[in-house]
Design an enzyme around this catalytic site. Structure first.
Site, PDB file in Angstrom:
ATOM      1  N   TYR A 146       0.926  -1.147   0.167  1.00  0.00           N
ATOM      2  CA  TYR A 146       0.059  -0.015  -0.041  1.00  0.00           C
ATOM      3  C   TYR A 146       0.905   1.386   0.111  1.00  0.00           C
ATOM      4  CZ  TYR A 146      -3.567  -3.190   1.363  1.00  0.00           C
ATOM      5  OH  TYR A 146      -4.733  -4.401   1.268  1.00  0.00           O
ATOM      6  N   LYS A 195       3.813 -15.673   2.189  1.00  0.00           N
ATOM      7  CA  LYS A 195       3.623 -16.183   1.140  1.00  0.00           C
ATOM      8  C   LYS A 195       5.272 -16.380   0.730  1.00  0.00           C
ATOM      9  CE  LYS A 195       1.144 -17.854  -2.335  1.00  0.00           C
ATOM     10  NZ  LYS A 195       0.299 -18.996  -1.999  1.00  0.00           N
ATOM     11  N   ASP A 227      -2.656 -18.336   2.044  1.00  0.00           N
ATOM     12  CA  ASP A 227      -3.787 -19.028   1.747  1.00  0.00           C
ATOM     13  C   ASP A 227      -4.259 -20.049   2.554  1.00  0.00           C
ATOM     14  OD1 ASP A 227      -1.270 -20.010   0.857  1.00  0.00           O
ATOM     15  OD2 ASP A 227      -1.734 -20.804  -0.829  1.00  0.00           O
ATOM     16  N   ASP A 251      -4.895  -6.840   6.331  1.00  0.00           N
ATOM     17  CA  ASP A 251      -5.925  -6.250   5.948  1.00  0.00           C
ATOM     18  C   ASP A 251      -7.165  -7.174   5.885  1.00  0.00           C
ATOM     19  OD1 ASP A 251      -7.682  -4.058   5.162  1.00  0.00           O
ATOM     20  OD2 ASP A 251      -6.779  -3.663   3.308  1.00  0.00           O
ATOM     21  N   ASP A 255     -10.138  -8.497   8.479  1.00  0.00           N
ATOM     22  CA  ASP A 255     -11.752  -8.539   8.153  1.00  0.00           C
ATOM     23  C   ASP A 255     -12.353  -9.962   8.190  1.00  0.00           C
ATOM     24  OD1 ASP A 255     -11.810  -5.652   7.838  1.00  0.00           O
ATOM     25  OD2 ASP A 255     -12.300  -5.901   5.936  1.00  0.00           O
TER      26      ASP A 255
END
Ligand code: NAD
Length: 360
Positions: A146, A195, A227, A251, A255
Site C-alpha cells: 500500500y 507467502k 492462503d 488487511d 476483516d
C-alpha cells in the site's frame, strides 16, 4: 498512577460510545486508585464543522502530549453528508490517515474473540463455534504494497499497472518485536503469516521473524502461508493466538476474522508506535444510521479502552477487570439492539455503560 488520555469522540455514534468508555475508565480509576486526565480533541466531520479541516495541528499536538488516545469513530453518510462534497484531502477520513502518520502508528492490533454468550452470531458450523476462539491479528500498517511505488502506463494501446511490495528488515523487526511482546502477555504463541513460497519480501519476513523469536524463548513460533491461514480461520480458529503479518495480508485476514465473530459492535482495535503510545478505537465506523438514539453498542470502545490499559499503561489487572465486566454483563443477559437475541434484556448505550461500570 496518573494517566493522560486524549479523547477523540468524533462523529455519529462516536461521542456516545466514548462517553461510556470514559464511565468505565473512571470506575477503574476509582477502584484501583489512579487519576485520569482527559483532553478532548476534534477530528473528522466535527473538526471540519468547527475549523474547516478534518484535523488541526493543535489537535495533533494534544494527541502527542498524551500517553494514549481513545477514539470513537469519524465520518458520516457519504451519500448525504456535505463533508463528502469536499476534496478528498479535506474529508473526515483524511484526519484519521494524517493522525496515524503523525503518530507513526505502524502496528495494528485487532482482537477477534467469540464470546460464549454470542456464539449464535458466529456464522461457522456449530461444532467449530463451540470450541470458541480468542485471537489477536497484528498487522504491519505503514509499509508493503500500500506504500510502495505505483504507476500505470500505456504502450501501443496496452495499459499496464505496477504496484511495488517493499519491506526492509527494520520495518519487519519492529512489528515482530511487538508481536512477540504481545504474545508474551497472552497464550505465548505466534503464527507468522506470509507467502514465502513465492515472494522475496515474505522470505525476508520469515528470516527476520525467526531472528526476533530467539529473544523470546517462552513464545512458540509457527509459520503459515497466507492462503492456508485464510482457510484455517474458518476451519479451526481456536488454534490461533497471535497472527503476525504484513500490511495487505493483515488487511484481508483481520476483516475475515472479525466477520467470523458475527458481532461488529464488539470488536476493539489498537494502533501502536515503537513506544508505549497507542491509538485505541472500535473496529466499526460511526454508524450515522443510529447516531443520537442511544442505540449504539459501546462494548467495542470499552474493550479498546481495556487494550489501552494493558498495552500503553501495563495495567493488566485493570484490563482484566474491564474484560471480565463485559463477560459478566453478557452472562447476565443484557444486550444492545445489535446483539439482541430471544430471552435477553435489551438496553441502550448509556445503560450498557452503567452496567459495565458497576461491575468493575
Ligand atoms: P459502520 O461500521 O459505521 O456501520 C455498519 C453497520 O453496523 C450499521 O448498520 C451500523 O448501525 C452498525 N453498527 C456499527 N457500529 C455499531 C455499534 N457500535 N452498535 C450498533 N450498531 C453498530 O460502517 P459504515 O456505515 O460503512 O460507515 C459509516 C461511517 O463510518 C462512514 O463515514 C465510514 O467512512 C466511517 N468509518 C470510520 C471508521 C473509523 O473511524 N476508523 C471505520 C469504518 C468506517
Amino acid at each position: 498512577m496518573e494517566l493522560k488520555i486524549t479523547c477523540i469522540p468524533g462523529d455519529g455514534i462516536g461521542p456516545e460510545i466514548v462517553a461510556e468508555a470514559k464511565k468505565v475508565l473512571d470506575a477503574v480509576a476509582a477502584k484501583y486508585g489512579h487519576v485520569i486526565h482527559y483532553t478532548d480533541i476534534l477530528m473528522g466531520g466535527a473538526s471540519i464543522d468547527a475549523h474547516g479541516v478534518p484535523l488541526t495541528q493543535e489537535a495533533v499536538e494534544a494527541a502527542k502530549a498524551a500517553d494514549a488516545v481513545l477514539m470513537g469513530s469519524i465520518g458520516g453518510d457519504a451519500s448525504t453528508s456535505p463533508w463528502y462534497r469536499l476534496p478528498p484531502n479535506l474529508r473526515p477520513e483524511a484526519g484519521l490517515l494524517a493522525i496515524r502518520k503523525e503518530l507513526n502508528l505502524f502496528a495494528n492490533l485487532r482482537p477477534a474473540v467469540l464470546y460464549d454468550e454470542l456464539v449464535e452470531a458466529c456464522p461457522l458450523k456449530a461444532e467449530i463455534a463451540a470450541a470458541g476462539f480468542d485471537m489477536m491479528i497484528m498487522r504491519e500498517l505503514t509499509g508493503g504494497l500500500y506504500f510502495g511505488e505505483r504507476r500505470t502506463t500505456e504502450e501501443n494501446g496496452v495499459r499496464t499497472a505496477v504496484d511495488t511490495l517493499v519491506y526492509n528488515e527494520d520495518e519487519i523487526r519492529r512489528i515482530a518485536v511487538k508481536g512477540f511482546e504481545i504474545a508474551r502477555k497472552r497464550r505465548g504463541k505466534v503464527i507468522s503469516v506470509d507467502k514465502a513460497n513465492v515472494l522475496d519480501s515474505s522470505r525476508l519476513w520469515r528470516q527476520v521473524v525467526e531472528e526476533v523469536a530467539k529473544d523470546y524463548p517462552e513464545v512458540t513460533l509457527q509459520h503459515m502461508l497466507v492462503d492456508n491461514c485464510a482457510m484455517q480461520l474458518v476451519k479451526d480458529p481456536a488454534q490461533f493466538d497471535v497472527i503476525l503479518t504484513e500490511n495487505m495480508f493483515g488487511d484481508i485476514l483481520s476483516d475475515e476474522a472479525s466477520m467470523v465473530t458475527g458481532s461488529i459492535g464488539m470488536l476493539a482495535s489498537a494502533s501502536l508506535n515503537d513506544t508505549k503510545f497507542g491509538l485505541y478505537e472500535p473496529s466499526h465506523g460511526s454508524a450515522p444510521d443510529i447516531a443520537g438514539r442511544d442505540l449504539a453498542n459501546p462494548i467495542a470502545t470499552v474493550l479498546s479502552a481495556a487494550m489501552m490499559l494493558r498495552y500503553s499503561f501495563d495495567l493488566d489487572a485493570e484490563a482484566d477487570a474491564v474484560e471480565q465486566a463485559v463477560k459478566q454483563v453478557l452472562k447476565e443477559g443484557y444486550r444492545t439492539s445489535d446483539i439482541m437475541s430471544d430471552g435477553c434484556r435489551q438496553v441502550g448505550c448509556r445503560q450498557m455503560g452503567d452496567l459495565l461500570a458497576e461491575r468493575i
